[in-house]
Design an enzyme around this catalytic site. Sequence first.
Site, PDB file in Angstrom:
ATOM      1  CE  LYS A 106      -4.545   0.570   0.283  1.00 12.35           C
ATOM      2  NZ  LYS A 106      -5.537  -0.446  -0.109  1.00 12.35           N
ATOM      3  N   GLY A 218     -20.790   5.921   3.021  1.00 10.47           N
ATOM      4  CA  GLY A 218     -19.840   6.361   2.006  1.00 10.47           C
ATOM      5  C   GLY A 218     -20.553   6.616   0.694  1.00 10.47           C
ATOM      6  N   GLY A 220     -18.103   7.062  -2.174  1.00 11.09           N
ATOM      7  CA  GLY A 220     -16.946   7.060  -3.068  1.00 11.09           C
ATOM      8  C   GLY A 220     -17.133   5.930  -4.065  1.00 11.09           C
ATOM      9  CG  ASN A 221     -14.724   3.062  -7.266  1.00 12.41           C
ATOM     10  OD1 ASN A 221     -14.456   1.932  -6.858  1.00 12.41           O
ATOM     11  ND2 ASN A 221     -15.045   3.295  -8.522  1.00 12.41           N
TER      12      ASN A 221
HETATM   13  N1  GLU Z   1      -7.217  -0.071  -3.364  1.00  8.88           N
HETATM   14  C1  GLU Z   1      -7.963  -1.250  -3.633  1.00  8.88           C
HETATM   15  C2  GLU Z   1      -8.004  -2.151  -2.411  1.00  8.88           C
HETATM   16  O1  GLU Z   1      -7.879  -1.711  -1.294  1.00  8.88           O
HETATM   17  C3  GLU Z   1      -7.489  -1.965  -4.895  1.00  8.88           C
HETATM   18  C4  GLU Z   1      -6.064  -2.365  -4.899  1.00  8.88           C
HETATM   19  C5  GLU Z   1      -5.558  -2.811  -6.245  1.00  8.88           C
HETATM   20  O2  GLU Z   1      -6.326  -2.842  -7.189  1.00  8.88           O
HETATM   21  O3  GLU Z   1      -4.369  -3.098  -6.314  1.00  8.88           O
HETATM   22  O4  GLU Z   1      -8.260  -3.315  -2.515  1.00  8.88           O
END
Ligand code: GLU
Length: 428
Positions: A106, A218, A220-221
């Site tokens: 991350k 929420g 968001g997406n």
């Molecule tokens: N940010 C998204 C998650 O928390 C997607 C991560 C990704 O596609 O690598 O799962």
Amino acid sequence: MAEEKNPFQTAQAQFDKSADILGLPEDIREMLRWPMREFHFRIPVRTEDGAIKVFQGFRVQHSDARGPSKGGIRFHPNETIDTVRALAMWMTWKCAVADIPLGGGKGGVIVNPASLTPVEKERLCRGWVDQMWHNIGPRMDVPAPDVGTTPQMMAWMMDEYTKLQGQYVPGVFTGKPVDMGGSLGRTEATGFGVIFTVREAMKHLGLNPSQCTAAIQGFGNVAQYAAIGFRDLLGGKVVCVSCYDLADRCPYTYSHPDGVDPRFLQSITDQYGTIDRAKAEAAGYVIEDAMAWIDKDVDVLIPAALEDMITAETAPRIHKNVKIIAEGANGPTTLEGDEVIKSRGIFLIPDFLCNAGGVTTSYFEGVQNDMNYYWAREEVVERLDQKMTVAFHGVLDMAQQHKVYMRDAAYLVAVDRVVRAMRLRGWV
Ligand code: GLU
């Protein structure tokens, strides 16, 4: 009352518990309790008025035992290294539970993206890559969007990496725009994935989806497509969503007596995710305080915003008729919140199972980038449904076999897969 832990302490405590159940030896615990690698760096950005602003950036690679690290980059004013560490660790379990050949990572930047102009945003994205490009790549670590980052930002980042490498490398970032190496179906993937797991949970509990209601936190997406999916794929009614109001600097809950229309709300939401209050009120929406979603008399609760929402303090407010909690967000429930859910016997679909649809489709995006051949949207959504359904039943079987809580079952499935990879590679 014991002090609530920060997200990384929560993630470590959850891991420790599964390590105890699996009887893992100390060496393996030592490797998995902490990230394998971390990067902390400063990113200078020239603002449009000619000044230099310096931002703090992070990338944490928790584990690459099962494949390259994978996970989003968050742009958030309250980002901390411990939040990024927790999210990176959860990505390891997420990819393992979805059974995709990737590890966990991350990234983050401490910034309020709404405070930047588009040009400054682009410079910050390119600056992030300038700091990290030696340590990311399709076979090393593949970032993606998350809270505060967008497909456009991924296109800028991929472009910067491509320039530095001197060759086109689309697979270094996923979640790119469809016109620039992205995958059809990626935008809706996380929200739809949440709904595929909710559908399977309803089958398991004998509920009729078209008679079910949901309250979503929420907009968001993830929340937007969970709302669309709940209504259009399952035929259920979404009673409310909530969203952060940039002008008032606080979130509100938006409910509608006939159920919310997520497509309409999308049409009056700006690029930072703030719903236009006046237009919503004119359309009959009732605007309530931030946590009003948690009190609603519904069948399904979908926290799909940020971490630490269902806590010792808020969990007792969950309505007695709630049957399923589907964690669209990463880490929305604290350890104390979990105890309340468990004691009330509510069926939990834990975060790294429930929201694995995003990274699963990111994996599909990487596969398509490697092949340089792109699938139709139906093919992507069908493959996603298949993966999510198999993952859900893998965890449910584990929960039933060992009579454990769904979160513990998800950990057992995921940690066991990661440990097996570590052993096969001869690391432990
Ligand atoms: N940010 C998204 C998650 O928390 C997607 C991560 C990704 O596609 O690598 O799962």
